[in-house]
Design an enzyme around this catalytic site. Structure first.
Site, PDB file in Angstrom:
ATOM      1  N   HIS A   1       8.706 -29.022  23.139  1.00 32.90           N
ATOM      2  CA  HIS A   1       8.572 -30.080  24.152  1.00 32.90           C
ATOM      3  C   HIS A   1       8.299 -29.532  25.550  1.00 32.90           C
ATOM      4  O   HIS A   1       8.540 -30.202  26.552  1.00 32.90           O
ATOM      5  CB  HIS A   1       9.833 -30.960  24.161  1.00 32.90           C
TER       6      HIS A   1
ATOM      7  N   HIS B   1      -0.819 -36.784  18.029  1.00 31.01           N
ATOM      8  CA  HIS B   1       0.464 -37.196  18.609  1.00 31.01           C
ATOM      9  C   HIS B   1       0.494 -38.715  18.648  1.00 31.01           C
ATOM     10  O   HIS B   1      -0.456 -39.354  19.084  1.00 31.01           O
ATOM     11  CB  HIS B   1       0.539 -36.618  20.024  1.00 31.01           C
TER      12      HIS B   1
END
Length: 383
Positions: free
Chosen positions: A183, A283
């Protein structure tokens, strides 16, 4: 052919932004312009695009895309490209609906009839992953993703990484493949250590091991690990992507269809990636319209690998009752069987949006605020 009559947008829970375009003959299409935590900025951009594009021929999708991108002068970036994505997806849906065809037919036809998928477990501060993994397995998933760590300091104790390795090990024992999402939370000193520690446990991939702006660090890391490296949600066009393809530092490209200019641009990115033997894994922890658009692209893209699904992701459950099975009339399109979802067969994007529910929720939905971490010393940490 028909000129665009109206462009509307709808902010809905938990954190999504839908777009509807209607032409002068009443044909319509739906898109998604979600940019998590920045809805108001995208809405402002959409207001400007509405003024520009009402009256344009709705079938001229590429002309509208090029006009929005090139005539803006200041181009690219998450806000402009998310607004453009919402319009682009809606125009593709409108065209396919007008022709009474599934969108994948217009994109060249199918190369697969079902889509490999994964979902999330663990939350922002990953916990209770064994129980969550077993639940996902029972739901039909055979792969999941979770945050690799909580917040980590620029240089932290190696002990801060021990639980990350243990969580990976535990989830694998359930029978699931697992992607670890760094992340962008880790800086290079910690990312190198964690990649090495995870390697014996063979994660499916590590995602954003460093922030995308640290392209030289990602290149260095790619030479230190055999784990596939994935990134792309914070890359917004083919021009952002090309550096990572040219320096052969990634194995999986993860553009977000709602951030990278929509269907038109994600296909161009996928085609570029194929020439470098890089897989596509979009994503999409977002809404049902974005997911349907991703599924249409996946059905026609040779180098597609796996699709993220936001089914009961923590961002959704935190907001209450709204999830990807909301706002559509047939929830069964998201049924997961042995790690796959059947290819969408309906016209357009393959889903029917429940416009009544969209308009009802949009009347009172607040914008979702970005999250963040603060260290014990009061310093700002990556989230």
């Amino acid at each position: 052919m028909g000129k665009i009559r109206t462009i509307e947008y709808f902010r809905v829970l938990p954190r999504w932004l839908f777009v509807k375009i209607t032409d002068e003959h009443g044909n319509y299409g739906w898109g998604e312009a979600t940019l998590e935590g920045h809805s108001q900025a995208v809405e402002g951009c959409l207001d400007a695009m509405i003024q520009r594009f009402v009256g344009y021929e709705a079938d001229n999708i590429e002309y509208i895309w090029q006009t929005a991108h090139r005539h803006s002068f200041y181009r690219g970036g998450p806000v402009l490209m998310s607004a453009l994505a919402g319009i682009d997806i809606a125009l593709w849906d409108l065209l396919a609906r007008r022709l009474s065809l599934p969108l994948h037919v217009l994109l060249g036809g199918v190369v697969r009839t079902k889509i490999k998928v994964y979902s999330w477990i663990g939350g922002d501060r990953p916990r209770d992953v064994e129980a969550a993994a077993k639940e996902r397995y029972a739901q039909g998933f055979r792969a999941v993703k979770m945050n690799a760590t909580e917040d980590v300091d620029w240089l932290d104790s190696p002990k801060a990484l021990e639980t990350s390795v243990e969580r990976c090990r535990v989830v694998k024992t359930v029978g699931l493949d697992v992607g670890l999402d760094f992340h962008g939370r880790l800086h290079k000193p910690m990312a190198k250590q964690l990649a090495k520690a995870l390697e014996p446990h063979q994660p499916l991939f590590i995602e954003e091991p460093l922030l995308s702006e640290h392209y030289e660090g990602i290149k260095q890391l790619s030479g230190l690990t055999t784990i596939p490296i994935a990134l792309g949600e914070r890359l917004y066009s083919r021009w952002d992507v090309k550096r990572f393809l040219n320096d052969t530092s990634i194995d999986i490209i993860q553009p977000d269809i709602s951030h990278c200019g929509g269907i038109s641009e994600i296909i161009r990115i996928a085609n570029m990636a194929e020439a470098y033997d890089v897989a596509l894994a979009p994503h999409c922890p977002l809404g049902p319209i974005a997911l349907a658009a991703c599924m249409q692209v996946a059905m026609c893209t040779p180098n597609f690998a796996i699709q993220e699904m936001g089914l009961t992701i923590h961002y959704n459950t935190e907001a209450g009752a709204y999830d990807i099975k909301n706002y559509i009339k047939d929830q069964s399109v998201w049924d997961v069987k042995e790690g796959y979802v059947d290819g969408l067969k309906g016209i357009g994007l393959g889903i029917e949006v429940d416009e009544e529910e969209v308009r009802k929720v949009a009347k009172t939905a607040n914008a979702w605020a970005p999250k963040g971490f603060v260290g014990p010393d009061g310093s700002i940490r990556e989230w």
